[in-house]
Design a protein around this motif. Sequence first.
Motif, PDB file in Angstrom:
ATOM      1  N   UNK A 109       0.813  -1.207   0.000  1.00 54.33           N
ATOM      2  CA  UNK A 109       0.000   0.000   0.000  1.00 54.33           C
ATOM      3  C   UNK A 109       0.851   1.262   0.000  1.00 54.33           C
ATOM      4  N   UNK A 110       1.987   1.222  -0.635  1.00 56.60           N
ATOM      5  CA  UNK A 110       2.889   2.366  -0.629  1.00 56.60           C
ATOM      6  C   UNK A 110       2.532   3.421  -1.655  1.00 56.60           C
ATOM      7  N   UNK A 111       1.726   3.063  -2.602  1.00 59.21           N
ATOM      8  CA  UNK A 111       1.423   4.005  -3.681  1.00 59.21           C
ATOM      9  C   UNK A 111       0.074   4.672  -3.452  1.00 59.21           C
ATOM     10  N   UNK A 112       0.024   5.951  -3.692  1.00 61.03           N
ATOM     11  CA  UNK A 112      -1.236   6.674  -3.548  1.00 61.03           C
ATOM     12  C   UNK A 112      -2.311   6.193  -4.504  1.00 61.03           C
ATOM     13  N   UNK A 113      -1.891   5.607  -5.608  1.00 61.97           N
ATOM     14  CA  UNK A 113      -2.864   5.138  -6.594  1.00 61.97           C
ATOM     15  C   UNK A 113      -3.645   3.927  -6.099  1.00 61.97           C
ATOM     16  N   UNK A 114      -3.200   3.325  -5.009  1.00 61.76           N
ATOM     17  CA  UNK A 114      -3.918   2.188  -4.445  1.00 61.76           C
ATOM     18  C   UNK A 114      -5.003   2.606  -3.459  1.00 61.76           C
ATOM     19  N   UNK A 115      -5.178   3.909  -3.289  1.00 60.70           N
ATOM     20  CA  UNK A 115      -6.159   4.397  -2.339  1.00 60.70           C
ATOM     21  C   UNK A 115      -7.349   5.024  -3.061  1.00 60.70           C
ATOM     22  N   UNK A 116      -8.495   4.900  -2.429  1.00 62.68           N
ATOM     23  CA  UNK A 116      -9.737   5.313  -3.066  1.00 62.68           C
ATOM     24  C   UNK A 116     -10.352   6.568  -2.460  1.00 62.68           C
ATOM     25  N   UNK A 117     -10.059   6.809  -1.209  1.00 62.48           N
ATOM     26  CA  UNK A 117     -10.627   7.967  -0.528  1.00 62.48           C
ATOM     27  C   UNK A 117      -9.521   8.696   0.225  1.00 62.48           C
ATOM     28  N   UNK A 118      -9.639  10.016   0.232  1.00 61.72           N
ATOM     29  CA  UNK A 118      -8.619  10.863   0.855  1.00 61.72           C
ATOM     30  C   UNK A 118      -9.246  11.921   1.746  1.00 61.72           C
ATOM     31  N   UNK A 119      -8.547  12.242   2.820  1.00 64.78           N
ATOM     32  CA  UNK A 119      -8.946  13.366   3.631  1.00 64.78           C
ATOM     33  C   UNK A 119      -8.407  14.659   3.047  1.00 64.78           C
ATOM     34  N   UNK A 120      -8.724  15.765   3.684  1.00 60.95           N
ATOM     35  CA  UNK A 120      -8.311  17.075   3.187  1.00 60.95           C
ATOM     36  C   UNK A 120      -6.952  17.499   3.730  1.00 60.95           C
ATOM     37  N   UNK A 121      -6.462  16.784   4.702  1.00 56.59           N
ATOM     38  CA  UNK A 121      -5.115  17.048   5.191  1.00 56.59           C
ATOM     39  C   UNK A 121      -5.074  17.920   6.426  1.00 56.59           C
ATOM     40  N   UNK A 122      -3.983  17.772   7.173  1.00 59.78           N
ATOM     41  CA  UNK A 122      -3.733  18.601   8.342  1.00 59.78           C
ATOM     42  C   UNK A 122      -2.260  19.007   8.314  1.00 59.78           C
ATOM     43  N   UNK A 123      -2.011  20.275   8.607  1.00 60.96           N
ATOM     44  CA  UNK A 123      -0.663  20.811   8.502  1.00 60.96           C
ATOM     45  C   UNK A 123       0.147  20.482   9.745  1.00 60.96           C
ATOM     46  N   UNK A 124       1.346  19.979   9.527  1.00 63.66           N
ATOM     47  CA  UNK A 124       2.309  19.765  10.603  1.00 63.66           C
ATOM     48  C   UNK A 124       3.539  20.612  10.294  1.00 63.66           C
ATOM     49  N   UNK A 125       3.920  21.439  11.246  1.00 62.13           N
ATOM     50  CA  UNK A 125       5.099  22.277  11.081  1.00 62.13           C
ATOM     51  C   UNK A 125       6.050  22.015  12.231  1.00 62.13           C
ATOM     52  N   UNK A 126       7.265  21.641  11.893  1.00 65.21           N
ATOM     53  CA  UNK A 126       8.281  21.350  12.899  1.00 65.21           C
ATOM     54  C   UNK A 126       9.323  22.451  12.851  1.00 65.21           C
ATOM     55  N   UNK A 127       9.478  23.135  13.973  1.00 65.85           N
ATOM     56  CA  UNK A 127      10.454  24.211  14.043  1.00 65.85           C
ATOM     57  C   UNK A 127      11.777  23.685  14.570  1.00 65.85           C
ATOM     58  N   UNK A 128      12.851  24.289  14.073  1.00 69.50           N
ATOM     59  CA  UNK A 128      14.181  23.828  14.482  1.00 69.50           C
ATOM     60  C   UNK A 128      14.682  24.585  15.697  1.00 69.50           C
TER      61      UNK A 128
END
Length: 128
Positions: A109-128
């Motif tokens: 399941x490493x390829x995005x093409x094997x997926x049928x439904x997607x969420x809208x995403x959530x932003x993760x920001x890592x500060x140094x």
Amino acid sequence: QVQLVESGGGLVQAGGSLRLSCAASGRTFSRDAMGWFRQSPGKEREFVAAFTGSGGSTYYADQVKGRFTVSRDNAKNTIDLQMNSVKPEDTAVYYCADSVRYYSSAFRYRSGSDYDYWGQGTQVTVSS
């Protein structure tokens, strides 16, 4: 209507932890494989982790192996991504995805093409 809704993103310092959650609705997900992907500005979407349905097999991208852990609660239709020891290069929009295809191993399941439904995403920001 199938919906995947991610939550838990935000700003975190390098070395810290963050837990993302994905709530699924609209179908029975217990047999589906679920995955996490991420995309940084100017980069292609990349695989992070996958979890098969009833089999319980997981697979992680090398970049996150040993730091991230994926888990699921089929009773609640949720899949979580525990992110530990985060690095600035983990900064991205994180997406959960659902696959109705059946493979015995999460490795498939490493390829995005094997997926049928997607969420809208959530932003993760890592500060140094």
